[in-house]
Design a protein around this motif. Structure first.
Motif, short mmCIF file in Angstrom:
data_model
loop_
_atom_site.label_atom_id
_atom_site.label_comp_id
_atom_site.label_asym_id
_atom_site.label_seq_id
_atom_site.Cartn_x
_atom_site.Cartn_y
_atom_site.Cartn_z
N ALA A 120 0.82 -1.22 0.00
CA ALA A 120 0.00 0.00 0.00
C ALA A 120 0.85 1.26 0.00
O ALA A 120 0.37 2.34 -0.41
CB ALA A 120 -0.95 0.00 1.21
N VAL A 143 1.79 1.22 -8.97
CA VAL A 143 0.39 1.04 -8.61
C VAL A 143 0.33 0.39 -7.24
O VAL A 143 0.81 -0.74 -7.06
CB VAL A 143 -0.36 0.17 -9.64
CG1 VAL A 143 -1.83 0.04 -9.25
CG2 VAL A 143 -0.23 0.79 -11.04
N LYS A 144 -0.23 1.08 -6.25
CA LYS A 144 -0.34 0.55 -4.90
C LYS A 144 -1.64 -0.25 -4.76
O LYS A 144 -2.61 -0.02 -5.50
CB LYS A 144 -0.32 1.70 -3.87
CG LYS A 144 0.78 2.73 -4.08
CD LYS A 144 2.16 2.14 -3.89
CE LYS A 144 3.22 3.25 -3.84
NZ LYS A 144 3.42 3.97 -5.10
N TYR A 145 -1.66 -1.17 -3.81
CA TYR A 145 -2.86 -1.96 -3.56
C TYR A 145 -2.80 -2.50 -2.14
O TYR A 145 -1.76 -2.43 -1.47
CB TYR A 145 -3.02 -3.09 -4.57
CG TYR A 145 -1.92 -4.13 -4.52
CD1 TYR A 145 -2.10 -5.33 -3.84
CD2 TYR A 145 -0.71 -3.92 -5.15
CE1 TYR A 145 -1.11 -6.29 -3.79
CE2 TYR A 145 0.30 -4.86 -5.11
CZ TYR A 145 0.10 -6.05 -4.42
OH TYR A 145 1.09 -6.99 -4.37
N SER A 146 -3.92 -3.03 -1.66
CA SER A 146 -4.01 -3.56 -0.30
C SER A 146 -4.89 -4.80 -0.31
O SER A 146 -5.42 -5.20 -1.36
CB SER A 146 -4.57 -2.51 0.65
OG SER A 146 -5.91 -2.17 0.29
N ASP A 176 -8.38 -4.08 -1.59
CA ASP A 176 -8.50 -3.76 -3.02
C ASP A 176 -7.26 -4.29 -3.73
O ASP A 176 -6.19 -3.68 -3.70
CB ASP A 176 -8.63 -2.25 -3.22
CG ASP A 176 -8.79 -1.89 -4.70
OD1 ASP A 176 -9.05 -2.81 -5.50
OD2 ASP A 176 -8.66 -0.69 -5.03
N ILE A 177 -7.41 -5.45 -4.38
CA ILE A 177 -6.25 -6.11 -5.00
C ILE A 177 -6.20 -5.90 -6.51
O ILE A 177 -5.48 -6.62 -7.21
CB ILE A 177 -6.27 -7.63 -4.69
CG1 ILE A 177 -7.51 -8.28 -5.25
CG2 ILE A 177 -6.14 -7.86 -3.18
CD1 ILE A 177 -7.50 -9.81 -5.12
N GLU A 178 -6.96 -4.94 -7.02
CA GLU A 178 -6.94 -4.70 -8.46
C GLU A 178 -5.57 -4.22 -8.93
O GLU A 178 -5.16 -4.47 -10.06
CB GLU A 178 -8.01 -3.66 -8.83
CG GLU A 178 -9.44 -4.12 -8.59
CD GLU A 178 -9.77 -5.34 -9.43
OE1 GLU A 178 -9.26 -5.45 -10.57
OE2 GLU A 178 -10.56 -6.18 -8.95
N GLY A 179 -4.84 -3.55 -8.05
CA GLY A 179 -3.51 -3.05 -8.44
C GLY A 179 -2.51 -4.17 -8.68
O GLY A 179 -1.50 -3.97 -9.37
N LYS A 180 -2.80 -5.35 -8.18
CA LYS A 180 -1.88 -6.46 -8.40
C LYS A 180 -1.83 -6.86 -9.87
O LYS A 180 -0.75 -7.13 -10.42
CB LYS A 180 -2.30 -7.66 -7.54
CG LYS A 180 -1.30 -8.79 -7.55
CD LYS A 180 -1.63 -9.83 -6.49
CE LYS A 180 -0.64 -10.98 -6.52
NZ LYS A 180 0.73 -10.56 -6.20
N GLN A 239 -6.41 -12.50 -0.42
CA GLN A 239 -6.76 -11.49 0.58
C GLN A 239 -6.46 -11.98 2.00
O GLN A 239 -5.99 -11.21 2.85
CB GLN A 239 -8.24 -11.13 0.44
CG GLN A 239 -8.54 -10.35 -0.84
CD GLN A 239 -10.02 -10.09 -1.01
OE1 GLN A 239 -10.87 -10.88 -0.58
NE2 GLN A 239 -10.35 -8.96 -1.64
#
Length: 944
Positions: free
Chosen positions: A709, A716-719, A722-726, A911
């Motif tokens: 994150a 592109v960060k993600y957590s 919200d894993i769309e950035g992966k 997740q």
């Protein structure tokens, strides 16, 4: 041959004859017989002066007054007692000439004539001289024994005096003749010896050099002359024997004596002299012949070497001629081939054109084949749909045929459904009653539980530390004082414990409750922990530290643990080698201290520069050895041939730094094998005997540095929410490495590791090909300090250099590692052994599912999704036990199956893994507890 006068030396002493060594020189006239005509080819001068002593000249002056006579006996005795050699000759005396005798003594005079003359001469001398002296002594008048009397002098006893004088002269002549004969005998022996040498040298030279034959012939002629002279000497000896016989009879007259004297002195000595000169000439000639022979031998050796060289050159010439003939034949054949090659060139050119056309056609065919494969796959899918439709159609036809039966069946089923509905309604009513009863029971249970909790809380409040009676605290004070008086704790520790008891702190009560069933030593250790909280001094000695000197997970552990302990209020310091390849930009306030630390290594002292700086807020000491081997100036951290020496030197220097700096830390934490030397030698038996004291603590990761994150290396960060950035990071990695992006859902498998046997390189190699077989993509990041392994993976990397679905990056890249963690769907860790491992934790933090072997820390942190013996809450990856390709392929295949056939389940798994807490907070607390227990045990052991 002319006779030359010869003067013989005499010497008398005290009336007795004294033998004197005299070399007589004879000077014969030149003889053509001794010098043949062929000797005139080369005239040489010979001289014997270098081999003899200088000549001694004696001048005998005879008085010119022939009428003078000795007057007294004393004068006669004085003349007879002289030691000089006197030569008397009546012929020379009568002619009033003064003779000169040249006396040449032999070099080894005493060796040749030492004792006395031969026995025969002594006998003759005694007989003759005795009678002569008797006749002289019978006379009353004085006589002269040295000089002859004048003819005018005539006395009555003159005849007797003359007879005595002649006898003495005769005896002297005989004596000298014997001496000369003896000399001739020795000369003959030497001549024979020289002759033998000359003959042997002649035989040795005869077969080698023809040019010396003439000189050898000359030598033979001279030897023949010497033999003739020998015969002549023998004749003279016969004549001398005859003279002896005549002397014995004493009938020889004065004229006979004179003739004999002349004969011996002229012919005998002349022959001896000529023979000696001839012998000298032969010797000189022999020496010159030897010298010439040596020169000729040397020339002959050169000629032989030249012949050998000529022979070798001749052989080479023949071989070259044969090679030349072969080349001529090949040249002739090549001329024939040239015409063929010219025709072949035209054919080859046309073939190349055809090959280019075929290559173009092949490229088109390949593209068409790829399209055909896609079309074929689509056709197969359509075929499957058609098959399903046909099956549905057949079922529909069957349904149409049996529609009447179905109607009857439907009516029957409706009746059954009505009956089931009635039964279901009744069962619902029964279930509802049961549920109501359950709810009532649960309400009653909850009320009871709440009552119990309230009673427990009230009881706990009644028994809390503030509510404990004074007797309890008094007993604690007495117990602490007893420990101090028995010297089981220190005065400072006793003081701190007393203050806690006086303040009635909750933790002192909790320590007492937790140690009720323990022995006294364990109770003391539990209480001493309370004195250490917030006061630990910890020194980490390590070979790595992220991010300045990182190779693997060790660098992350050192930094992460140190930061976590520092946050808890402990004093933490780190000691590292000063590598030349460190990331110096990340070190703040780096400076060298003006205190060189000296450490001993291999029996010799060496100095070390000490540098200090801060890395991510942590104080760090860097040791730079001033050793001629430049241990840490090699351009790399590990992989040197002398790693053992490098880190043993560093470990000793680290201890010297702590000692000379006056530091007394509570804990010295040694990381991995590089700093195991700090513990000293011979710890195996000690560790084995204290094996129960070993503790295992699962390491953590720096959640600030490894956070998708906030990761600065990710665009592109993600957590976990919200894993769309992966997926976007996956697309970025594919573009960066040149991989295909045609299939967005194509699984991406990654491996980030050091390529060493510990990490299971054979399974990593197998994973590359197996991933491609399963339809996935593979990315490897890492390098090997082992040259053989590095070369092997370089070959694999070159093979997949332009492949659409595989890429190998054989180096360590920090920023690229963050991107690979974020982009990969799965990450393999097939280690043969792994004490802890951080890779699997970082992978789960970034949503990459681990595929790990069940060993060490991997077995403690990765739990298989398909293992029903593990609670679902803890299942987070895929594992395998055996370190072989079959077991690994099974785990990889199961992961691909879940990814391809259960998208929602895979997303939930990602997740869940991202939410797992692998921070250092919990691990640091465990380390803190272990540190405190270790210090307390050490202190109590010192007191006991």
């Amino acid at each position: 041959m002319e006779a030359t006068p010869c003067f013989l030396g005499r010497s008398f002493a005290g009336g007795r004859l004294k033998w004197s060594q005299v070399m007589v020189r004879l000077y014969p006239s030149p003889s053509q017989r001794l010098f043949p005509a062929f000797c005139r080819m080369r005239q040489r001068n010979f001289s014997l002066h270098n081999k003899r002593q200088h000549a001694k000249k004696i001048n005998l002056k005879i008085p010119t007054n022939t009428n003078s006579q000795p007057n007294t006996d004393s004068e006669s005795d004085r003349i007879l007692s002289k030691d000089n050699n006197v030569a008397s000759d009546q012929d020379t005396a009568s002619n009033n000439q003064i003779p000169t005798i040249t006396e040449d003594k032999c070099p080894n005079e005493e060796e040749h004539y030492t004792a006395s003359p031969p026995n025969e001469i002594i006998s003759l001398y005694n007989d003759t001289v005795g009678s002569a002296w008797a006749s002289i002594q019978s006379n009353d008048e004085n006589m002269s024994s040295s000089f002859p009397l004048n003819d005018d002098q005539s006395t009555s006893d003159g005849g007797e005096q003359l007879t005595g004088i002649h006898l003495q002269d005769l005896i002297g002549m005989i004596r000298n003749a014997e001496k000369n004969i003896h000399l001739l005998n020795q000369a003959r022996v030497r001549a024979l010896e020289d002759l033998g040498k000359i003959l042997s040298e002649k035989e040795a030279l005869q077969g080698e050099i023809n040019i010396l034959e003439m000189k050898l012939a000359e030598t033979d002629a001279r030897l023949k002359v010497a033999a003739e002279e020998k015969i002549h000497v023998e004749l003279l000896e016969d004549q001398l024997e005859k003279l002896r016989k005549e002397l014995s009879n004493r009938d020889t007259s004065e004229e006979g004596i004179k003739d004999m004297k002349n004969f011996v002195s002229s012919s005998k000595f002349d022959s001896v002299n000529s023979f000696s000169e001839e012998l000298d000439l032969l010797r000189a000639e022999n020496m010159s012949l030897k010298d010439e022979l040596q020169v000729l031998k040397a020339k002959l050796d050169n000629v032989k070497e030249t012949d050998q060289r000529v022979q070798v050159l001749e052989e080479e010439r023949l071989s070259l001629e044969s090679s030349l003939k072969d080349l001529e034949l090949k040249l002739a054949a090549s001329h024939d081939d040239v015409s063929k090659i010219s025709s072949l060139k035209s054919e080859c050119k046309s073939l190349f054109e055809r090959v280019e056309d075929l290559q173009a056609l092949l490229d088109k065919a390949t593209k068409q084949a790829d399209q055909a494969i896609l079309v074929l796959q689509q056709n197969q899918e359509l075929r499957k749909k058609v098959d399903r439709l046909e099956e549905s159609l057949n079922e529909a036809n069957a349904c149409r045929i049996s529609s009447e039966k179905m109607q009857q069946y439907n009516e029957l089923m409706q009746q059954k459904i009505k009956i089931l509905d009635e039964r279901l309604q009744k069962s619902d009513e029964e279930i509802q009653s049961y549920v109501q009863l359950y709810q009532d029971s649960m309400k009653e249970f909850q009320d009871t539980l709440n009552n119990l909790k309230e009673e427990s809380m009230q009881r706990a409040q009644d028994q809390s530390a503030p509510n404990m009676p004074l007797e309890f605290w008094s007993n604690l004070l007495l117990m602490v004082d007893g420990w101090f008086l028995e010297k089981k704790i220190l005065v400072d520790e006793a003081k701190l414990l007393r203050e806690m008891i006086w303040d009635k702190e909750e933790r002192i009560y909790d320590a007492y409750v937790s140690s009720r069933e323990k022995n006294e030593r364990e109770i003391i250790a539990t209480f001493l922990k309370l004195t250490l909280v917030g006061r630990l001094h910890v020194v980490h000695i390590a070979a790595e530290m992220a991010p300045v000197a990182k190779v693997g997970g060790l660098g992350d552990v050192v930094t992460g643990l140190s930061k976590a302990l520092q946050k808890k209020g402990h004093l933490v310091e780190i000691v590292l080698p000063k590598y030349d390849c460190m990331n110096y930009d990340l070190i703040r306030d780096l400076k060298v201290l003006d205190m060189p630390v000296e450490s001993e290594y291999d029996g010799q002292p060496f100095k070390n520069k000490i540098w200090v700086g801060t890395v991510e807020g942590l104080p760090v000491y860097f040791i730079e050895p001033l050793h001629p081997s430049k241990f840490f100036w090699r351009g790399q951290f590990y992989g040197e041939h002398d790693d053992f020496k490098r880190f043993s030197f560093f470990s000793r220097a680290a201890l010297e730094l702590l000692h000379q700096a006056g530091k007394r830390p509570d804990i010295i934490h040694c990381h991995d094998w590089q700093t195991a030397f700090v513990g000293g030698r011979g710890l195996h038996s000690t560790l084995k005997s204290h094996s129960k004291k070993f503790a295992g603590i699962l390491n953590g990761i720096d959640t600030d540095a490894w956070n998708p994150a906030t990761d600065p290396f990710l665009k592109v960060k993600y957590s976990s929410n919200d894993i769309e950035g992966k997926a976007k990071n996956k697309e970025t990695l594919r573009r960066h490495l040149g991989l295909s992006s045609a299939n967005v859902r194509q699984p991406l498998v990654a491996c980030i590791t050091r390529l060493v046997p510990q990490k299971g390189v054979h399974l990593i190699r197998h994973a590359i090909y197996r991933t491609l077989e399963l339809g996935g993509q593979f990315v490897l990041l890492g390098s090997s300090p082992v040259p053989k392994i590095q070369r092997e993976f370089e070959d694999i990397a070159n093979h997949f250099k332009t492949h659409d679905h595989a890429r190998l990056v054989l180096k360590y890249d920090e920023s690229l590692s963050h991107l690979i963690y974020a982009a990969s769907d799965m990450l393999i860790i097939p280690s043969l052994f792994e004490p802890c491992g951080l890779t699997q934790m970082i992978a789960m933090r970034y949503g990459s599912i681990p595929i790990a072997r069940k060993t060490g820390g991997l077995n403690d942190s990765v739990f298989d999704v398909d293992d029903d013996t593990i609670p679902v809450l803890y299942r987070n990856g895929f594992t395998f036990s055996a370190a072989d390709e079959r077991a690994f392929s099974n785990a990889l295949g199961r992961a691909f199956y879940h990814y391809n056939n259960d998208g929602d389940g895979w997303k939930q798994l990602v997740q869940k893994d991202m939410k797992i807490d692998f921070s250092w907070d919990s691990s640091a607390s465990l380390y803190e507890e272990l540190y405190a227990k270790s210090v307390a045990s050490a202190r109590s052991a010192n007191l006991t």
